[in-house]
Design a protein around this motif. Structure first.
Motif, PDB file in Angstrom:
ATOM      1  N   LEU A 172      49.340  46.261 -11.263  1.00 33.51           N
ATOM      2  CA  LEU A 172      49.935  46.850 -10.094  1.00 33.51           C
ATOM      3  C   LEU A 172      51.262  47.826 -10.522  1.00 33.51           C
ATOM      4  CD1 LEU A 172      50.040  46.925  -6.959  1.00 33.51           C
ATOM      5  CD2 LEU A 172      51.536  44.630  -7.352  1.00 33.51           C
ATOM      6  N   THR A 173      51.425  48.699  -9.990  1.00 35.60           N
ATOM      7  CA  THR A 173      52.687  49.517 -10.094  1.00 35.60           C
ATOM      8  C   THR A 173      53.176  49.972  -8.784  1.00 35.60           C
ATOM      9  OG1 THR A 173      51.823  50.716 -11.843  1.00 35.60           O
ATOM     10  CG2 THR A 173      53.638  51.789 -10.907  1.00 35.60           C
ATOM     11  N   VAL A 174      54.527  49.448  -8.423  1.00 35.84           N
ATOM     12  CA  VAL A 174      54.992  49.521  -7.037  1.00 35.84           C
ATOM     13  C   VAL A 174      56.497  50.040  -7.333  1.00 35.84           C
ATOM     14  CG1 VAL A 174      53.831  47.699  -5.839  1.00 35.84           C
ATOM     15  CG2 VAL A 174      55.812  47.051  -7.152  1.00 35.84           C
ATOM     16  N   THR A 175      57.014  50.941  -6.385  1.00 40.73           N
ATOM     17  CA  THR A 175      58.260  51.358  -6.313  1.00 40.73           C
ATOM     18  C   THR A 175      58.913  51.074  -5.118  1.00 40.73           C
ATOM     19  OG1 THR A 175      57.423  53.381  -7.600  1.00 40.73           O
ATOM     20  CG2 THR A 175      59.690  53.645  -6.402  1.00 40.73           C
ATOM     21  N   THR A 176      60.470  50.459  -5.084  1.00 41.33           N
ATOM     22  CA  THR A 176      60.948  50.140  -4.005  1.00 41.33           C
ATOM     23  C   THR A 176      61.387  51.416  -3.051  1.00 41.33           C
ATOM     24  OG1 THR A 176      63.122  50.359  -5.186  1.00 41.33           O
ATOM     25  CG2 THR A 176      62.037  48.181  -5.224  1.00 41.33           C
ATOM     26  N   GLY A 177      61.168  51.126  -1.920  1.00 45.60           N
ATOM     27  CA  GLY A 177      61.794  52.024  -0.811  1.00 45.60           C
ATOM     28  C   GLY A 177      62.864  52.135  -0.287  1.00 45.60           C
ATOM     29  N   ALA A 178      63.324  52.648   0.970  1.00 45.66           N
ATOM     30  CA  ALA A 178      64.485  52.943   1.324  1.00 45.66           C
ATOM     31  C   ALA A 178      65.133  51.556   1.742  1.00 45.66           C
ATOM     32  CB  ALA A 178      64.602  53.795   2.592  1.00 45.66           C
ATOM     33  N   LYS A 179      64.579  50.746   1.884  1.00 41.12           N
ATOM     34  CA  LYS A 179      65.025  49.081   2.049  1.00 41.12           C
ATOM     35  C   LYS A 179      65.385  48.127   0.845  1.00 41.12           C
ATOM     36  CE  LYS A 179      63.424  48.592   6.698  1.00 41.12           C
ATOM     37  NZ  LYS A 179      62.468  47.969   7.910  1.00 41.12           N
ATOM     38  N   GLY A 180      64.760  48.876  -0.374  1.00 36.25           N
ATOM     39  CA  GLY A 180      64.767  48.230  -1.693  1.00 36.25           C
ATOM     40  C   GLY A 180      63.827  47.368  -1.908  1.00 36.25           C
ATOM     41  N   THR A 181      62.736  47.296  -1.288  1.00 35.71           N
ATOM     42  CA  THR A 181      61.663  46.414  -1.532  1.00 35.71           C
ATOM     43  C   THR A 181      60.408  47.343  -1.443  1.00 35.71           C
ATOM     44  OG1 THR A 181      61.467  46.053   1.119  1.00 35.71           O
ATOM     45  CG2 THR A 181      62.874  44.697  -0.331  1.00 35.71           C
ATOM     46  N   ALA A 182      59.208  46.478  -2.100  1.00 37.69           N
ATOM     47  CA  ALA A 182      57.976  47.126  -2.110  1.00 37.69           C
ATOM     48  C   ALA A 182      57.043  45.856  -2.197  1.00 37.69           C
ATOM     49  CB  ALA A 182      57.570  47.914  -3.508  1.00 37.69           C
ATOM     50  N   SER A 183      55.670  46.012  -1.586  1.00 39.03           N
ATOM     51  CA  SER A 183      54.719  45.030  -1.624  1.00 39.03           C
ATOM     52  C   SER A 183      53.460  45.573  -2.371  1.00 39.03           C
ATOM     53  CB  SER A 183      54.662  44.320  -0.222  1.00 39.03           C
ATOM     54  OG  SER A 183      54.264  45.476   0.595  1.00 39.03           O
ATOM     55  N   GLY A 184      52.602  44.323  -2.577  1.00 36.69           N
ATOM     56  CA  GLY A 184      51.262  44.599  -3.112  1.00 36.69           C
ATOM     57  C   GLY A 184      50.625  43.457  -3.240  1.00 36.69           C
ATOM     58  N   GLU A 185      49.182  43.562  -3.804  1.00 30.17           N
ATOM     59  CA  GLU A 185      48.330  42.339  -3.913  1.00 30.17           C
ATOM     60  C   GLU A 185      47.891  42.526  -5.416  1.00 30.17           C
ATOM     61  OE1 GLU A 185      45.027  42.483  -1.228  1.00 30.17           O
ATOM     62  OE2 GLU A 185      46.167  41.844   0.449  1.00 30.17           O
ATOM     63  N   LEU A 186      48.025  41.052  -6.025  1.00 29.31           N
ATOM     64  CA  LEU A 186      47.670  40.874  -7.360  1.00 29.31           C
ATOM     65  C   LEU A 186      46.280  40.194  -7.428  1.00 29.31           C
ATOM     66  CD1 LEU A 186      51.016  40.349  -9.043  1.00 29.31           C
ATOM     67  CD2 LEU A 186      49.385  42.047  -9.801  1.00 29.31           C
ATOM     68  N   PRO A 187      45.201  40.876  -8.203  1.00 27.13           N
ATOM     69  CA  PRO A 187      43.963  39.765  -8.318  1.00 27.13           C
ATOM     70  C   PRO A 187      44.383  38.622  -9.233  1.00 27.13           C
ATOM     71  CG  PRO A 187      43.756  41.883  -9.735  1.00 27.13           C
ATOM     72  CD  PRO A 187      44.840  42.121  -8.799  1.00 27.13           C
ATOM     73  N   VAL A 188      43.744  37.663  -8.821  1.00 27.77           N
ATOM     74  CA  VAL A 188      44.043  36.149  -9.623  1.00 27.77           C
ATOM     75  C   VAL A 188      42.661  35.738 -10.159  1.00 27.77           C
ATOM     76  CG1 VAL A 188      46.267  35.437  -8.511  1.00 27.77           C
ATOM     77  CG2 VAL A 188      43.927  34.787  -7.462  1.00 27.77           C
ATOM     78  N   SER A 189      42.771  34.990 -11.315  1.00 29.86           N
ATOM     79  CA  SER A 189      41.545  34.526 -11.706  1.00 29.86           C
ATOM     80  C   SER A 189      41.440  33.122 -11.894  1.00 29.86           C
ATOM     81  CB  SER A 189      41.365  35.025 -13.166  1.00 29.86           C
ATOM     82  OG  SER A 189      42.440  34.646 -13.992  1.00 29.86           O
ATOM     83  N   SER A 190      42.518  32.428 -11.369  1.00 30.04           N
ATOM     84  CA  SER A 190      42.624  30.898 -11.468  1.00 30.04           C
ATOM     85  C   SER A 190      43.593  30.404 -10.385  1.00 30.04           C
ATOM     86  CB  SER A 190      42.947  30.452 -12.902  1.00 30.04           C
ATOM     87  OG  SER A 190      44.218  30.789 -12.938  1.00 30.04           O
ATOM     88  N   ARG A 191      43.794  29.143 -10.003  1.00 26.07           N
ATOM     89  CA  ARG A 191      44.729  28.544  -9.018  1.00 26.07           C
ATOM     90  C   ARG A 191      46.220  28.985  -9.666  1.00 26.07           C
ATOM     91  NH1 ARG A 191      42.353  24.770  -5.686  1.00 26.07           N
ATOM     92  NH2 ARG A 191      40.075  24.409  -6.011  1.00 26.07           N
ATOM     93  N   LYS A 192      46.318  29.143 -10.596  1.00 25.05           N
ATOM     94  CA  LYS A 192      47.729  29.499 -11.147  1.00 25.05           C
ATOM     95  C   LYS A 192      47.712  30.785 -12.302  1.00 25.05           C
ATOM     96  CE  LYS A 192      50.543  25.654  -9.721  1.00 25.05           C
ATOM     97  NZ  LYS A 192      51.659  24.845 -10.364  1.00 25.05           N
ATOM     98  N   THR A 193      47.755  32.038 -11.986  1.00 29.49           N
ATOM     99  CA  THR A 193      47.870  32.984 -13.091  1.00 29.49           C
ATOM    100  C   THR A 193      49.249  33.544 -13.295  1.00 29.49           C
ATOM    101  OG1 THR A 193      45.653  33.622 -12.120  1.00 29.49           O
ATOM    102  CG2 THR A 193      46.698  35.330 -13.321  1.00 29.49           C
ATOM    103  N   GLU A 194      49.691  33.423 -14.738  1.00 28.29           N
ATOM    104  CA  GLU A 194      50.855  34.055 -15.246  1.00 28.29           C
ATOM    105  C   GLU A 194      50.650  35.751 -15.172  1.00 28.29           C
ATOM    106  OE1 GLU A 194      52.736  33.674 -19.212  1.00 28.29           O
ATOM    107  OE2 GLU A 194      53.677  32.096 -18.111  1.00 28.29           O
ATOM    108  N   PHE A 195      51.894  36.248 -14.704  1.00 32.45           N
ATOM    109  CA  PHE A 195      51.835  37.744 -14.808  1.00 32.45           C
ATOM    110  C   PHE A 195      53.453  38.098 -15.308  1.00 32.45           C
ATOM    111  CE2 PHE A 195      49.527  36.706 -11.029  1.00 32.45           C
ATOM    112  CZ  PHE A 195      48.230  37.414 -11.143  1.00 32.45           C
ATOM    113  N   TRP A 196      53.501  39.442 -16.115  1.00 29.06           N
ATOM    114  CA  TRP A 196      54.498  39.802 -16.600  1.00 29.06           C
ATOM    115  C   TRP A 196      55.129  41.192 -15.720  1.00 29.06           C
ATOM    116  CZ3 TRP A 196      53.819  44.788 -17.328  1.00 29.06           C
ATOM    117  CH2 TRP A 196      52.394  45.294 -17.857  1.00 29.06           C
TER     118      TRP A 196
END
Length: 347
Positions: A172-196
């Motif tokens: 996922l690649t996101v850029t914060t907008g005028a409010k300083g936030t951004a949202s998106g969805e990340l595919p997960v492969s288990s009940r707890k997945t670690e991301f960087w």
């Protein structure tokens, strides 16, 4: 026998009516027995029907576990409901006695809040056969909210671009907008997945967020990720009205060929007139008092510009005094010689 009797009675009544002119009885029904008409149901029963087929469904998770409670709807080619049901404890569901043809299968619920439903698909039912399908439901994507903040004030910053991934893959690649936030969805492969998290573009006027950051997320769970940025150091720009506070005080050297210069611009030093005694004693006194200013070596100028001016002026004064003394001495010598010559002539 009975039929003949009935026909005979009809004739006797007709003769009696002709004789007496009155009719006392006439049969209202036909005496001939009727043959039974075959029914449509009997015809349909005698027609052989086409062989029916069936559909058998097995639902599983991405990891391979069976999923009970998944709900399905089966529609025929005309869009009419042909069957519905949910998978059992073994994750199985069967639609029997289906007329051969093409059907549309829709999963309406996965039976678990952790899993997504699959897209609709077509199913072909063949005569006398069972069509078996394995439906695999994947985990729901994690919902990510990214925030970029000023590390001092906590103000939300726009224009921060961040990559998020796992392992060696960027998901996922996101850029914060005028409010300083951004949202998106990340595919997960288990009940707890670690991301960087890695920031690839900083907000305007800020330095890049370089520390390594990781987080964990589960299926369908919301998670907030925050990166902080420090303002970039900038040097102040000079103001147009600003002027130098010190003026150059250097004195240009005397050019060669200047009138009155006999050595091409170099000032001759008078014999026996090095640094004045008063200056030497002052320098020695300053050194003995512990003054931090280093003494100037004799015969050299420690500094240029304003520091050389007193030395040049002193040298010029000494040169003038020496010339005047020499001139007076010459005149006195000539006067003495003239007086000596006159005395010798008188004697």
């Amino acid at each position: 026998m009975h039929a003949r009797f009935v026909r005979g009675a009809v004739r006797s009544a007709a003769v009696a009516a002709a004789v007496t002119g009155t009719l006392t009885w006439a049969p209202a029904a036909n005496a001939q027995p009727s043959e039974p008409t075959p029914s449509t149901s009997a015809v349909a029963a005698d027609t052989p029907a086409a062989d029916a087929g069936s559909v058998e469904i097995t639902t599983r998770a991405t990891a391979g576990d069976v999923l009970p409670g998944a709900a399905f709807l089966l529609l025929d080619s005309a869009g009419q409901e042909a069957g519905r049901g949910t998978t059992d404890a073994q994750g199985k569901l069967t639609f029997p006695d289906l007329t051969p043809g093409v059907y549309r299968l829709k999963e309406t619920a996965s039976g678990s809040p952790l899993y997504e439903v699959v897209a609709d698909q077509d199913v072909i039912v063949t005569p006398g056969a069972t069509t078996r399908l394995t439906i695999t439901d994947s985990y729901k994507a994690a919902k990510v909210l990214l925030q970029a903040k000023d590390d001092k004030t906590g103000k939300l910053l726009s224009g921060a671009t961040v990559n998020i991934g796992t392992g060696t893959s960027t998901l996922l690649t996101v850029t914060t907008g005028a409010k300083g936030t951004a949202s998106g969805e990340l595919p997960v492969s288990s009940r707890k997945t670690e991301f960087w998290v890695k920031q690839v573009k900083a907000p305007a006027g800020y330095g890049l967020y370089k520390p390594s950051k990781t987080f964990t997320a589960g299926p369908g769970a919301p998670v907030t990720v925050t990166v902080t940025n420090t303002k970039a150091a900038t040097s102040p720009k000079p103001h147009p009205s600003d002027k130098p506070t010190t003026e150059p005080t250097g004195t240009p050297s005397t050019p060669a060929g200047r009138p009155g210069s006999e050595t091409g611009g170099a000032m001759p030093s008078a014999p026996g007139t090095a640094t004045p005694d008063t200056d030497a004693s002052s320098t020695a006194s300053a050194s003995s008092d512990g003054d931090s200013t280093p003494a100037t070596p004799a015969g050299s100028l420690a500094h240029t510009g304003a520091d050389a001016t007193p030395w040049i002026a002193a040298g010029a004064g000494i040169f003038i005094v020496a010339g005047a003394v020499t001139l007076v001495a010459v005149r006195r010598r000539r006067a003495a010689e003239s007086e000596s010559d006159s005395n010798s002539k008188t004697n």
